[in-house]
Scaffold this motif. Sequence first.
Motif, PDB file in Angstrom:
ATOM      1  N   UNK A  26       1.010  -1.010   0.272  1.00 32.32           N
ATOM      2  CA  UNK A  26      -0.243   0.144  -0.039  1.00 32.32           C
ATOM      3  C   UNK A  26       0.528   0.965   0.269  1.00 32.32           C
ATOM      4  N   UNK A  32      -1.633   8.938   0.349  1.00 38.41           N
ATOM      5  CA  UNK A  32      -3.349   9.028   0.618  1.00 38.41           C
ATOM      6  C   UNK A  32      -3.320  10.158   0.753  1.00 38.41           C
ATOM      7  N   UNK A  33      -3.114  11.488   1.571  1.00 38.86           N
ATOM      8  CA  UNK A  33      -3.886  12.260   2.440  1.00 38.86           C
ATOM      9  C   UNK A  33      -3.653  13.068   0.804  1.00 38.86           C
ATOM     10  N   UNK A  39      -9.200  14.852  -4.199  1.00 37.79           N
ATOM     11  CA  UNK A  39      -9.853  15.127  -4.107  1.00 37.79           C
ATOM     12  C   UNK A  39     -11.179  15.677  -3.745  1.00 37.79           C
ATOM     13  N   UNK A  40     -10.864  16.784  -2.707  1.00 33.54           N
ATOM     14  CA  UNK A  40     -11.410  17.076  -1.844  1.00 33.54           C
ATOM     15  C   UNK A  40     -11.193  18.769  -3.077  1.00 33.54           C
TER      16      UNK A  40
ATOM     17  N   UNK B  10     -16.044  22.371   7.424  1.00 34.95           N
ATOM     18  CA  UNK B  10     -15.458  21.881   6.539  1.00 34.95           C
ATOM     19  C   UNK B  10     -14.078  20.602   6.813  1.00 34.95           C
ATOM     20  N   UNK B  14     -12.654  16.883   6.397  1.00 39.67           N
ATOM     21  CA  UNK B  14     -11.897  16.454   5.692  1.00 39.67           C
ATOM     22  C   UNK B  14     -11.291  15.581   6.989  1.00 39.67           C
ATOM     23  N   UNK B  17     -12.266  12.157   6.787  1.00 38.24           N
ATOM     24  CA  UNK B  17     -12.449  11.344   5.982  1.00 38.24           C
ATOM     25  C   UNK B  17     -10.894  11.129   5.550  1.00 38.24           C
ATOM     26  N   UNK B  18     -10.105  11.411   6.409  1.00 40.29           N
ATOM     27  CA  UNK B  18      -8.917  11.097   6.213  1.00 40.29           C
ATOM     28  C   UNK B  18      -8.070   9.632   6.508  1.00 40.29           C
ATOM     29  N   UNK B  21      -9.960   7.245   5.495  1.00 39.90           N
ATOM     30  CA  UNK B  21      -9.295   6.390   4.451  1.00 39.90           C
ATOM     31  C   UNK B  21      -7.615   5.825   4.799  1.00 39.90           C
ATOM     32  N   UNK B  22      -7.139   6.528   5.969  1.00 45.14           N
ATOM     33  CA  UNK B  22      -5.539   5.919   6.356  1.00 45.14           C
ATOM     34  C   UNK B  22      -6.359   4.718   7.322  1.00 45.14           C
ATOM     35  N   UNK B  25      -6.757   1.749   4.566  1.00 47.48           N
ATOM     36  CA  UNK B  25      -5.851   2.371   2.491  1.00 47.48           C
ATOM     37  C   UNK B  25      -5.929   1.152   2.243  1.00 47.48           C
ATOM     38  N   UNK B  48      -7.244   7.004  -7.387  1.00 49.82           N
ATOM     39  CA  UNK B  48      -7.815   8.602  -7.214  1.00 49.82           C
ATOM     40  C   UNK B  48      -9.583   8.673  -7.086  1.00 49.82           C
ATOM     41  N   UNK B  51     -11.068   7.787  -4.655  1.00 48.13           N
ATOM     42  CA  UNK B  51     -11.506   8.455  -3.288  1.00 48.13           C
ATOM     43  C   UNK B  51     -12.055   9.297  -4.151  1.00 48.13           C
ATOM     44  N   UNK B  52     -12.246  10.423  -4.911  1.00 48.54           N
ATOM     45  CA  UNK B  52     -13.055  10.718  -5.562  1.00 48.54           C
ATOM     46  C   UNK B  52     -14.599  10.825  -4.627  1.00 48.54           C
ATOM     47  N   UNK B  55     -15.320  10.485  -1.384  1.00 50.71           N
ATOM     48  CA  UNK B  55     -15.426  11.600  -0.918  1.00 50.71           C
ATOM     49  C   UNK B  55     -16.423  12.422  -1.000  1.00 50.71           C
ATOM     50  N   UNK B  68     -16.279  -0.423   6.991  1.00 53.46           N
ATOM     51  CA  UNK B  68     -15.398  -1.022   5.735  1.00 53.46           C
ATOM     52  C   UNK B  68     -17.028  -1.763   4.381  1.00 53.46           C
TER      53      UNK B  68
END
Lengths: 120, 179
Positions: A26, A32-33, A39-40, B10, B14, B17-18, B21-22, B25, B48, B51-52, B55, B68
């Motif tokens: 990975x 990743x960030x 995306x944001x 916001x 974020x 969300x981050x 993701x972590x 991953x 990518x 992830x888009x 989000x 999950x």
Amino acid sequence: MNDLKNDFEIQWQRRKQALKEAQNSVPSDEVLLNMAKTAQEQASVAEISPLPRRRLWIPYAAAACLLLGVLLYGLHFPKTEPNIPVAKEKIVKGGKIVFLCNSGCSAQDVIISANKIVNQ
Amino acid sequence: MLKHQYIASKNEKERAFNAMLLRNKALIWHISSDYSLGKVWKIEDCMQEIIVNLWRYFDTFEGRSSERTWIYRVATNTMLMLRRKDDRNPITEHIDVQKEINNLSYEAHDDNYQLLLQFINELSEENGMIIRAHLDGFSYQEIAEMTNLTSSAVAMRILRSKQQLKEMYEKENNKIEKI
């Protein structure tokens, strides 16, 4: 045959481990960030400028094409059901035969269908 | 909502969300690499795209299913969408014959595993998704949530698909042995 069955199970179990193995390949948290940030940013650009709505024209274009098609079809084939006269013979006293047909048919149509009836 | 409140919420979103993701991953990476789109899309590009979409739909996640499961569903749908796009616009590329032969001989060492992956790819979209989720350790109930099927229907599909895969696998191997 048994070997094949065993082999299938081995590969099956191996595939089950794939998610665990993905841990090793990975990308880093930073990558990743960065992806998340992209995306944001994309989303916020879309929020600020909702126009142009890229595909809004598609239904209009489809409707216009359909209308044009109907018009052209109407012009090219004005009568979808041609006035083939359904001639009916009517014997009139005195030996004359009168052919009746649908309105709008030409004299030629009448002659054609009259001939058909006479030939029968 | 005042501007500073909006910015605060916001930023909070974020951050949440981050963190999500972590936490997931490996799952996202795994799904990106699992759909064999590597020839056209790089795994990073797939990631990518996922992830888009995550989000984009993050606000709609209500927590009814597990995080999950939700990620798996969005990611899988994204990959299927990309695959459909590829099917519509196939990209032709120059083939380096020697390189292909080298690849084949390399893959020959690992070909039974590749064969299984190839057959999974050949399943229908829905059955492929179900069998992948099963192999990735999701329960019948979780898969049912992803696919809007009942648990028993999921169990039946898994059983049938596995049987189908097994038959394809044995048939192919028999063919190879005969050669």
